[in-house]
Design a protein around this motif. Structure first.
Motif, PDB file in Angstrom:
ATOM      1  N   THR A   9       8.450   3.148   4.933  1.00  0.00           N
ATOM      2  CA  THR A   9       6.877   3.479   5.390  1.00  0.00           C
ATOM      3  C   THR A   9       6.613   4.966   4.763  1.00  0.00           C
ATOM      4  OG1 THR A   9       7.674   4.800   7.428  1.00  0.00           O
ATOM      5  CG2 THR A   9       8.096   2.474   7.962  1.00  0.00           C
ATOM      6  N   THR A  36       5.123   0.582   1.815  1.00  0.00           N
ATOM      7  CA  THR A  36       4.013   0.145   2.697  1.00  0.00           C
ATOM      8  C   THR A  36       2.928   1.637   2.493  1.00  0.00           C
ATOM      9  OG1 THR A  36       5.122   1.014   4.624  1.00  0.00           O
ATOM     10  CG2 THR A  36       6.050  -1.322   3.509  1.00  0.00           C
ATOM     11  N   ARG A  38      -0.995   2.337   4.914  1.00  0.00           N
ATOM     12  CA  ARG A  38      -1.962   2.085   6.015  1.00  0.00           C
ATOM     13  C   ARG A  38      -3.309   1.372   5.597  1.00  0.00           C
ATOM     14  NH1 ARG A  38      -2.844   6.622  10.009  1.00  0.00           N
ATOM     15  NH2 ARG A  38      -3.592   8.535   9.544  1.00  0.00           N
ATOM     16  N   GLU A  60       2.940  -4.088   0.656  1.00  0.00           N
ATOM     17  CA  GLU A  60       1.927  -3.814   1.855  1.00  0.00           C
ATOM     18  C   GLU A  60       1.618  -2.961   2.998  1.00  0.00           C
ATOM     19  OE1 GLU A  60       2.506  -7.596   3.092  1.00  0.00           O
ATOM     20  OE2 GLU A  60       4.252  -8.188   1.743  1.00  0.00           O
ATOM     21  N   VAL A  61       0.683  -3.467   3.197  1.00  0.00           N
ATOM     22  CA  VAL A  61       0.003  -2.884   4.435  1.00  0.00           C
ATOM     23  C   VAL A  61       0.422  -2.292   6.183  1.00  0.00           C
ATOM     24  CG1 VAL A  61      -2.296  -2.150   5.349  1.00  0.00           C
ATOM     25  CG2 VAL A  61      -2.595  -3.244   3.398  1.00  0.00           C
ATOM     26  N   LEU A  62       1.046  -1.080   5.742  1.00  0.00           N
ATOM     27  CA  LEU A  62       1.349  -1.318   7.258  1.00  0.00           C
ATOM     28  C   LEU A  62       1.033   0.415   8.042  1.00  0.00           C
ATOM     29  CD1 LEU A  62       3.736  -1.549   9.402  1.00  0.00           C
ATOM     30  CD2 LEU A  62       5.578  -0.532   7.281  1.00  0.00           C
ATOM     31  N   ASP A  63       0.314   0.202   9.480  1.00  0.00           N
ATOM     32  CA  ASP A  63       0.299   1.848   9.888  1.00  0.00           C
ATOM     33  C   ASP A  63       1.077   1.371  11.117  1.00  0.00           C
ATOM     34  OD1 ASP A  63      -1.435   2.998  11.331  1.00  0.00           O
ATOM     35  OD2 ASP A  63      -2.902   2.215  12.043  1.00  0.00           O
ATOM     36  N   ASP A  66      -0.201   1.724  14.855  1.00  0.00           N
ATOM     37  CA  ASP A  66      -0.760   0.052  15.512  1.00  0.00           C
ATOM     38  C   ASP A  66       0.996  -1.009  15.675  1.00  0.00           C
ATOM     39  OD1 ASP A  66      -1.580  -2.465  16.173  1.00  0.00           O
ATOM     40  OD2 ASP A  66      -2.843  -2.250  13.936  1.00  0.00           O
ATOM     41  N   GLU A  68       0.855  -3.749  17.005  1.00  0.00           N
ATOM     42  CA  GLU A  68       0.870  -5.242  16.142  1.00  0.00           C
ATOM     43  C   GLU A  68       1.390  -5.322  14.662  1.00  0.00           C
ATOM     44  OE1 GLU A  68      -2.915  -6.931  17.275  1.00  0.00           O
ATOM     45  OE2 GLU A  68      -2.315  -6.941  19.181  1.00  0.00           O
ATOM     46  N   SER A  69       0.942  -4.289  13.587  1.00  0.00           N
ATOM     47  CA  SER A  69       1.051  -3.679  12.329  1.00  0.00           C
ATOM     48  C   SER A  69       2.393  -3.859  11.993  1.00  0.00           C
ATOM     49  CB  SER A  69       0.404  -2.308  12.434  1.00  0.00           C
ATOM     50  OG  SER A  69       0.773  -2.780  10.091  1.00  0.00           O
ATOM     51  N   GLY A  72       3.878  -7.210  12.954  1.00  0.00           N
ATOM     52  CA  GLY A  72       4.052  -8.093  12.387  1.00  0.00           C
ATOM     53  C   GLY A  72       4.531  -8.205  10.632  1.00  0.00           C
ATOM     54  N   LEU A  73       4.613  -6.746  10.824  1.00  0.00           N
ATOM     55  CA  LEU A  73       4.998  -6.817   9.432  1.00  0.00           C
ATOM     56  C   LEU A  73       6.981  -7.152   9.299  1.00  0.00           C
ATOM     57  CD1 LEU A  73       5.640  -6.403   6.665  1.00  0.00           C
ATOM     58  CD2 LEU A  73       5.971  -4.306   6.377  1.00  0.00           C
TER      59      LEU A  73
END
Length: 277
Positions: A9, A36, A38, A60-63, A66, A68-69, A72-73
Motif C-alpha cells: 500500500t 497500490t 489511491r 491497483e487503486v486502493l485508498d 476508504d 469499501e476500497s 473490495g480489494l
C-alpha cells in the motif's frame, strides 16, 4: 509451488515504490506484486517506472482511508488468488512543519492509523501459511517517546477495536486543543506511529499461537531516516539512505527466514526495538 502474492500500500512514491520494486525483483515469474495507491494515474506511472523484474506487477487503486476500497480489494484478491503471502501496510499521509495538527488530524489518522487497522483486518485473514504481514512504522512508535502519564492510552490494548478507540480519543484531543494543553507531543507523527505499533501488538496478541503454527510473521518495521523531500522539511537528510536502500532490511523481513523474536514487535535493521522504556 503456489504462486506468491504480494501487496504494497502507498506504493506510488518513495519507500512504497522501492518495496514494490524489490519484491518484483526478488520474487519469481509465477508471482505477482500488487502496487497500490489511491490515484490511478500515479499507480500506473509508478508501476511503469520499475526496473526489469521477473515477477508480474499489477497496479491497483486502493485508498486505505476508504473502508469499501480496502474491503473490495481484499475480496478481489481472495477471488483471484485465494489469499496473499506478503503485505506491506505502508500508506502514509505526511505532515509538514507548517501544518496545523487540529486541521489535518482527521485526514491524517484516517490514512496512517485507521488505514493501518483496516488493512490488518482485511488481509490478516487472507494471509497464507508462511506469509508476512508487515506494518511500516518508525522508531518513534514506542512508549519511550510518550509521557509516562499517557502510556496507559496505548499499552496492553487487547484488540484492533481498542486501538481504534484509543486513536479516536487522541484525535479528539488534538482537534479540540486538549492535546496541545496536555502531555501529548506536538509532533503528531509520534502518537500516530505508537498507535500503529500498538495495532500490531494487539493483533499479535490474538493470533500468536495460530501464526506460530502456520509460520506467519506479523511485525512492525522501521525503515529509519530516508532522504526524501518530506523528511527534508524537518531534518537534514542529505546523508540519509535513499528509499531503495532503506527498503533492504524490510524486504529481508518479508522474504528471508523468520526470526521468532520478531513476531508482534517493532523491528529496525533486524533488531527488536523495546516497546517500553
Amino acid at each position: 509451488m503456489t504462486s506468491r502474492i504480494a501487496l504494497v500500500t502507498g506504493a506510488t512514491q518513495g519507500l512504497g515504490t522501492a518495496l514494490a520494486a524489490g519484491l518484483a525483483q526478488r520474487l519469481g515469474a509465477a508471482d505477482t506484486v500488487y502496487l497500490t495507491g489511491r490515484d490511478a494515474a500515479r499507480v500506473g506511472a509508478a508501476a511503469a517506472s520499475l526496473p526489469a523484474h521477473p515477477a508480474e506487477v499489477r497496479g491497483e487503486v486502493l485508498d486505505v482511508s476508504d473502508p469499501e476500497s480496502v474491503a473490495g480489494l481484499a475480496a478481489e484478491l481472495e477471488r483471484r488468488h485465494g489469499g496473499v503471502d506478503i503485505v506491506f501496510s505502508n500508506a502514509v499521509m505526511r505532515v509538514g512543519p507548517d501544518d496545523d495538527p487540529r486541521a489535518i488530524i482527521d485526514d491524517y489518522a484516517q490514512v496512517n492509523d485507521f488505514g493501518t487497522t483496516r488493512v490488518l483486518r482485511a488481509f490478516a485473514p487472507l494471509t497464507r501459511d508462511g506469509g508476512r504481514l508487515i506494518v511500516v512504522a518508525s522508531s518513534l512508535g514506542t512508549l519511550t517517546f510518550l509521557a509516562p502519564v499517557l502510556h496507559r492510552h496505548f499499552d496492553g490494548l487487547p484488540s484492533l477495536d481498542a486501538v481504534d478507540a484509543a486513536t479516536a480519543d487522541w484525535c479528539d484531543q488534538v482537534r479540540d486543543g486538549r492535546a496541545r494543553a496536555g502531555a501529548w507531543p506536538g509532533f503528531v507523527n509520534i502518537p500516530s506511529k505508537i498507535a500503529q505499533v500498538a495495532a500490531v501488538r494487539a493483533l499479535a496478541h490474538e493470533r500468536r499461537e495460530s501464526d506460530a503454527g502456520r509460520g506467519i510473521l506479523l511485525a512492525a518495521a522501521c525503515p529509519g531516516m530516508m532522504n526524501t523531500p518530506t523528511s527534508a522539511l524537518w531534518w537534514d537528510v542529505s546523508d540519509a539512505p535513499t528509499p531503495a536502500r532503506a527498503a533492504v532490511p524490510l524486504l529481508s523481513l518479508a522474504l528471508d527466514p523468520i526470526k521468532p523474536d520478531h513476531y508482534g514487535e517493532l523491528v529496525r535493521d533486524g533488531v527488536v526495538l523495546p516497546w517500553r522504556p
